[in-house]
Design an enzyme around this catalytic site. Structure first.
Site, PDB file in Angstrom:
ATOM      1  N   ASP A 104       9.227  22.089  23.073  1.00 38.59           N
ATOM      2  CA  ASP A 104       8.291  20.969  23.250  1.00 38.59           C
ATOM      3  C   ASP A 104       7.185  21.006  22.192  1.00 38.59           C
ATOM      4  O   ASP A 104       6.859  19.989  21.586  1.00 38.59           O
ATOM      5  CB  ASP A 104       7.734  20.923  24.688  1.00 38.59           C
ATOM      6  CG  ASP A 104       7.288  22.280  25.221  1.00 38.59           C
ATOM      7  OD1 ASP A 104       7.501  23.299  24.535  1.00 38.59           O
ATOM      8  OD2 ASP A 104       6.728  22.314  26.337  1.00 38.59           O
ATOM      9  N   LYS A 120      13.065  27.831  24.547  1.00 35.77           N
ATOM     10  CA  LYS A 120      12.198  27.528  25.700  1.00 35.77           C
ATOM     11  C   LYS A 120      12.248  28.783  26.567  1.00 35.77           C
ATOM     12  O   LYS A 120      12.731  28.775  27.701  1.00 35.77           O
ATOM     13  CB  LYS A 120      12.745  26.289  26.423  1.00 35.77           C
ATOM     14  CG  LYS A 120      11.904  25.805  27.575  1.00 35.77           C
ATOM     15  CD  LYS A 120      10.698  24.990  27.134  1.00 35.77           C
ATOM     16  CE  LYS A 120       9.858  24.618  28.362  1.00 35.77           C
ATOM     17  NZ  LYS A 120       8.645  23.867  28.012  1.00 35.77           N
ATOM     18  N   ASP A 156      17.701  14.959  14.930  1.00 34.50           N
ATOM     19  CA  ASP A 156      17.508  13.504  14.886  1.00 34.50           C
ATOM     20  C   ASP A 156      16.062  13.179  14.510  1.00 34.50           C
ATOM     21  O   ASP A 156      15.804  12.304  13.672  1.00 34.50           O
ATOM     22  CB  ASP A 156      17.864  12.851  16.234  1.00 34.50           C
ATOM     23  CG  ASP A 156      19.312  12.357  16.263  1.00 34.50           C
ATOM     24  OD1 ASP A 156      20.139  12.918  15.525  1.00 34.50           O
ATOM     25  OD2 ASP A 156      19.607  11.399  17.021  1.00 34.50           O
ATOM     26  N   TYR A 171      26.925  22.860  25.378  1.00 30.72           N
ATOM     27  CA  TYR A 171      27.954  21.969  24.828  1.00 30.72           C
ATOM     28  C   TYR A 171      29.379  22.327  25.228  1.00 30.72           C
ATOM     29  O   TYR A 171      30.282  21.538  25.037  1.00 30.72           O
ATOM     30  CB  TYR A 171      27.874  21.969  23.289  1.00 30.72           C
ATOM     31  CG  TYR A 171      26.974  20.887  22.754  1.00 30.72           C
ATOM     32  CD1 TYR A 171      25.607  20.962  22.946  1.00 30.72           C
ATOM     33  CD2 TYR A 171      27.490  19.799  22.060  1.00 30.72           C
ATOM     34  CE1 TYR A 171      24.772  19.979  22.468  1.00 30.72           C
ATOM     35  CE2 TYR A 171      26.660  18.805  21.574  1.00 30.72           C
ATOM     36  CZ  TYR A 171      25.299  18.898  21.779  1.00 30.72           C
ATOM     37  OH  TYR A 171      24.480  17.915  21.308  1.00 30.72           O
ATOM     38  N   ASP A 187      20.476  19.782  18.182  1.00 35.94           N
ATOM     39  CA  ASP A 187      20.904  18.384  18.161  1.00 35.94           C
ATOM     40  C   ASP A 187      19.694  17.466  18.199  1.00 35.94           C
ATOM     41  O   ASP A 187      19.566  16.532  17.405  1.00 35.94           O
ATOM     42  CB  ASP A 187      21.816  18.115  19.362  1.00 35.94           C
ATOM     43  CG  ASP A 187      22.235  16.665  19.439  1.00 35.94           C
ATOM     44  OD1 ASP A 187      22.654  16.128  18.394  1.00 35.94           O
ATOM     45  OD2 ASP A 187      22.125  16.060  20.528  1.00 35.94           O
TER      46      ASP A 187
HETATM   47  C1  IPM Z   1      25.651  15.235  16.281  1.00 36.11           C
HETATM   48  C2  IPM Z   1      26.104  14.348  17.394  1.00 36.11           C
HETATM   49  C3  IPM Z   1      27.102  15.104  18.251  1.00 36.11           C
HETATM   50  C4  IPM Z   1      26.378  16.316  18.800  1.00 36.11           C
HETATM   51  C5  IPM Z   1      27.706  14.269  19.396  1.00 36.11           C
HETATM   52  C6  IPM Z   1      28.350  13.019  18.872  1.00 36.11           C
HETATM   53  C7  IPM Z   1      28.667  15.070  20.219  1.00 36.11           C
HETATM   54  O1  IPM Z   1      25.040  13.857  18.136  1.00 36.11           O
HETATM   55  O2  IPM Z   1      26.487  15.627  15.460  1.00 36.11           O
HETATM   56  O3  IPM Z   1      24.454  15.535  16.220  1.00 36.11           O
HETATM   57  O4  IPM Z   1      25.737  16.228  19.861  1.00 36.11           O
HETATM   58  O5  IPM Z   1      26.452  17.359  18.166  1.00 36.11           O
HETATM   59 MN    MN Z   2      23.094  14.479  17.362  1.00 36.19          MN
END
Ligand code: IPM
Ligand code: MN
Length: 350
Positions: free
Chosen positions: A222, A189, A250, A139, A246
């Site tokens: 994975d 990984k 999600d 990042y 990240d």
């Molecule tokens: C999150 C978002 C951010 C990240 C982006 C918007 C830079 O996806 O907070 O998870 O990747 O951390």
């Molecule tokens: Mn994110």
């Protein structure tokens, strides 16, 4: 005298200001007389950039540094807008805040609350905490490109990992695991990313000796994706790098009843700079301004704020109120507005 928390509020773009308003109001309600909350609004985000040319100036950054905490809604505009290309808002605002304020721990809990529907057919008990490194990995913009736009182009994107950054997040994760079900899973990984993976593994093994009661597990990223949908109850605390974290969070949000409930905290562990609390979701421009965004992820982020600032009892009261709200409205198709959801949760608190 009640302690005071001075909070900088960055509502941001899209649904950000709508959910943040409910979060702050609910924070005030749960704090009652125990904690006095003052807020200062900062107008920042994609729209502010388009209006003024500012993404995040040094003056604004300096001003933000003096607060006890930052509450952020969501930032980001239309991805097709060429003026916003290259993630300038994400990198220049959100990541800049995380880096400048040294948010070494990005905390993202997932709990499938009773009454929520998971997209998994057999979710089992889902209750885990992802402790994501917040200031390093791929990042940090460590890389570049040469001969850009030609067939001879070379692009590098180097993952940066420091013993210091890894150790602090790993220690934090072990300490959290010790307070929970005493299981920590390192996700990486290491069979391919041997340099970074080696550093992470060694530090985890070293720190483990200070937490003999915490069971240690390792999974490749994975394989983690498989277990997260086939057996999510195997997870208690997960510690991982910025990019894996990240992606995991999600999926975690999705299996835990939806991203509308996923809260997060970006923690500065020394207290030198303010920590920042935000929902995991984005600005959702498609539903912005309609008053229909679910504010519960933003509200749950206030529980993380309270917990981090030493008001664990208030944080718990807030989480419980959200859990009650979820169970009371499970199975109903009647949709509530953003404000109605906020009001319902506040009614449970007063
Ligand atoms: C999150 C978002 C951010 C990240 C982006 C918007 C830079 O996806 O907070 O998870 O990747 O951390
Ligand atoms: Mn994110």
């Amino acid at each position: 005298m009640a302690k005071t928390l001075n909070i900088a509020v960055i509502g941001g773009d899209g649904i950000g200001p709508e959910v943040t308003k409910e979060a702050i109001e609910t924070l005030r309600t749960v704090s009652g007389a125990a904690l006095s909350i003052t807020t200062s609004d900062f107008v920042l985000g994609a729209q502010h950039f388009l209006d003024t040319g500012e993404i995040l100036s040094e003056e604004t950054l300096d001003a933000l540094a003096s607060f006890d905490a930052i509450v952020l809604g969501a930032v980001g505009g239309d991805p097709r807008d060429p003026r916003l290309a290259g993630g300038i808002i994400e990198r220049g605002l959100l990541l800049k805040l995380r880096f400048a304020f040294d948010h070494g721990v990005n905390l993202r809990p997932t709990t499938l609350l009773p009454g929520l529907t998971s997209p998994l057919a057999n979710p089992g008990a889902i209750d885990f905490l992802v402790v994501r490194e917040g200031t390093e990995g791929p990042y940090v913009g460590n890389g570049g490109s040469l001969r850009s736009g030609t067939r001879e182009e070379i692009a590098t994107e180097v993952s940066l990992n420091t013993a210091f950054g890894v150790e602090r997040v790993v220690r934090y994760a072990f300490a959290k695991a010790q307070l929970r079900r005493k299981k920590l899973t390192l996700v990486h990984k290491t069979n391919v990313l041997v340099h970074a993976g080696g550093l992470w593994s060694r530090i985890v093994d070293e720190v483990a000796s200070d937490f003999p009661d915490v069971a240690l597990d390792y999974l490749h990223i994975d394989a983690t994706m498989i277990f997260m949908v086939s057996d999510p109850s195997r997870f208690d605390v997960i510690v991982t790098d910025n990019l894996f974290g990240d992606i995991i969070t999600d999926l975690a949000g999705a299996i835990g009843g939806g991203i509308g409930l996923a809260a997060s905290a970006n923690l500065n562990l020394t207290g030198e700079y303010p920590s920042m609390f935000e929902p995991v979701h984005g600005s959702a421009p498609d539903i912005a301004g309609k008053g229909i965004a679910d504010p519960r992820a933003a509200i749950m982020s206030m529980a993380l704020l309270l917990d981090h600032h030493g008001f664990a009892d208030l944080g718990l009261a807030l989480s419980r109120a959200v859990a009650t709200d979820v169970s009371q409205h499970s199975g109903t198709s009647a949709s509530r507005s953003t404000t109605e959801i906020g009001n319902d949760i506040r009614a449970l608190l007063s």
